[in-house]
Design a protein around this motif. Sequence first.
Motif, short mmCIF file in Angstrom:
data_model
loop_
_atom_site.label_atom_id
_atom_site.label_comp_id
_atom_site.label_asym_id
_atom_site.label_seq_id
_atom_site.Cartn_x
_atom_site.Cartn_y
_atom_site.Cartn_z
N GLN A 1 0.85 -1.18 0.00
CA GLN A 1 0.00 0.00 0.00
C GLN A 1 0.90 1.24 0.00
N SER A 2 0.61 2.16 -0.92
CA SER A 2 1.48 3.32 -1.14
C SER A 2 0.65 4.50 -1.61
N PRO A 3 1.23 5.70 -1.67
CA PRO A 3 0.52 6.79 -2.34
C PRO A 3 0.13 6.37 -3.75
N ILE A 4 -1.01 6.83 -4.22
CA ILE A 4 -1.54 6.37 -5.49
C ILE A 4 -0.58 6.70 -6.64
N GLN A 5 0.21 7.77 -6.51
CA GLN A 5 1.18 8.14 -7.54
C GLN A 5 2.29 7.09 -7.63
N GLN A 6 2.70 6.56 -6.49
CA GLN A 6 3.73 5.53 -6.48
C GLN A 6 3.20 4.23 -7.09
N ILE A 7 1.93 3.92 -6.82
CA ILE A 7 1.32 2.74 -7.43
C ILE A 7 1.26 2.90 -8.95
N ALA A 8 0.89 4.09 -9.41
CA ALA A 8 0.83 4.33 -10.85
C ALA A 8 2.20 4.12 -11.50
N LEU B 1 -7.14 4.69 -11.00
CA LEU B 1 -6.24 5.49 -10.17
C LEU B 1 -6.59 6.96 -10.14
N VAL B 2 -7.05 7.53 -11.26
CA VAL B 2 -7.49 8.93 -11.24
C VAL B 2 -8.65 9.14 -10.26
N PRO B 3 -9.67 8.27 -10.24
CA PRO B 3 -10.73 8.47 -9.24
C PRO B 3 -10.23 8.40 -7.79
N ARG B 4 -9.06 7.79 -7.57
CA ARG B 4 -8.50 7.70 -6.22
C ARG B 4 -7.55 8.84 -5.91
N ASP C 1 -12.28 1.12 -0.82
CA ASP C 1 -12.11 1.57 -2.21
C ASP C 1 -13.12 2.65 -2.55
N LEU C 2 -14.36 2.45 -2.14
CA LEU C 2 -15.41 3.42 -2.44
C LEU C 2 -15.16 4.75 -1.72
N TRP C 3 -14.62 4.68 -0.51
CA TRP C 3 -14.26 5.91 0.21
C TRP C 3 -13.14 6.65 -0.51
N GLN C 4 -12.15 5.92 -1.03
CA GLN C 4 -11.07 6.56 -1.78
C GLN C 4 -11.61 7.31 -2.98
N ILE C 5 -12.56 6.70 -3.69
CA ILE C 5 -13.14 7.34 -4.86
C ILE C 5 -13.94 8.58 -4.45
N ALA C 6 -14.69 8.46 -3.34
CA ALA C 6 -15.45 9.61 -2.85
C ALA C 6 -14.52 10.75 -2.45
N ARG C 7 -13.42 10.43 -1.79
CA ARG C 7 -12.46 11.45 -1.37
C ARG C 7 -11.84 12.13 -2.59
N GLY C 8 -11.49 11.34 -3.61
CA GLY C 8 -10.90 11.91 -4.81
C GLY C 8 -11.86 12.78 -5.60
N SER C 9 -13.18 12.52 -5.45
CA SER C 9 -14.20 13.26 -6.20
C SER C 9 -14.73 14.46 -5.42
N TYR C 10 -14.33 14.62 -4.17
CA TYR C 10 -14.85 15.71 -3.34
C TYR C 10 -14.19 17.05 -3.64
N THR C 11 -12.91 17.00 -4.02
CA THR C 11 -12.13 18.21 -4.22
C THR C 11 -12.78 19.12 -5.27
N GLY C 12 -12.92 20.41 -4.93
CA GLY C 12 -13.47 21.38 -5.87
C GLY C 12 -14.98 21.49 -5.88
#
Length: 383
Positions: A130-137, A197-200, A292-303
């Motif tokens: 488990q890592s920052p999503i950028q490192q996983i990408a 990964l973008v949704p996360r 996983d669903l929380w990660q997507i929600a967090r990534g979609s909250y910004t803005g």
Amino acid sequence: MASLGCAQEYRAIVHWRGGSLPFTSPGVSALTSVSWNRTLNDTSEASITIAKGAAGAECCAQLGQIEPFAHDLSIYRDSELVWQGPVFRVTESRRRFVIEAHDVTEWLARTVNTTLLRYVSTNPADPKRQSPIQQIAESVIRENLAGGLYASSPDWPKMLPYIVRQDDTVTARFEKDGTADNEIWIVPILRILDEELVPRGLEYTTVGRALVLGRSQTTADPAQARLTLDSFAGDVEIVRDGTNAASLVWVTNQEDQDISGSQFGVSGVVSGYYGRLDHLIRTTAEGLTAYDLWQIARGSYTGRHPVPTSLRIPDGAGLATTAPVSMRQLVPGVRIDVAATGMCMGLSQPYRLSDVDVDWGENGENVGVSLIPIGDPFVGDPP
């Protein structure tokens, strides 16, 4: 202080794949128009138009040998490399020759994943932890491009030395496999980035040959530039639009007809100012956990909260040559602050740069930009 300035000339060079060994270059006088762009979470494009009469017979013979994906197009603004990527299409007519290219993410769209996507370990020594999503990408890209049974050579697109990362502050858990946890998801690498990964929270863009794997900028990040209305040539519009506003973002895998065994994730705040303002995302992806669903929600909250106030720049307008920002600072995703005084909606707030569109021809250069409001991510704990 740096300024955008006005390009004195544009040059184009066609390189062999990898962007180092030159193949041919039309003379500046033969180059009649150039267009290129940078964009966030998408593949950018570029094209050049060459007047065959001015190019000469020798150059024309070389142009006729250009092959998509065997050659790269490089574009220089004065002496600065501003765009590079594989040739995608060449078109010849009686009087002109047109070369079109996509940036290096086109290679990720043309390379199918052959690795196991399972980043669930908490062992610090595990390369697939488990890592920052950028490192996983980056890990997904490196594992696929480094070599393997189907590779013509290690890193055939010559991308791996040019990956740049700006990691998120949170660690992500990501897996995409079958029921036995050993099946490979055979899809293009770019689809993994776009759909998973973008949704996360991943953001990606290219600058020259560099592939930037970043995160959404926040108000804690420094601004690359501070602009005023005088920084824009032409009119601008300030728009406060509630279409995408939300104080709570919900993500569910619930089906309309069958809600048994479904889960959801939610991110955001209960707003006393706006009242109940929800945004619902339904996903059909299989095997997602509540995390996983929380990660997507967090990534979609910004803005989305507060209601975003956007700066809209009509088509045909662009940055003034006196704008206090250099071309190398115009990287999609960076923070740029704008102050618009003298307007009813007095505006002074941070934005993110989402797109840069440049055209050059007989009328000179036009540099268009698109800006979207910065919103801080929700920082609450996961479920």
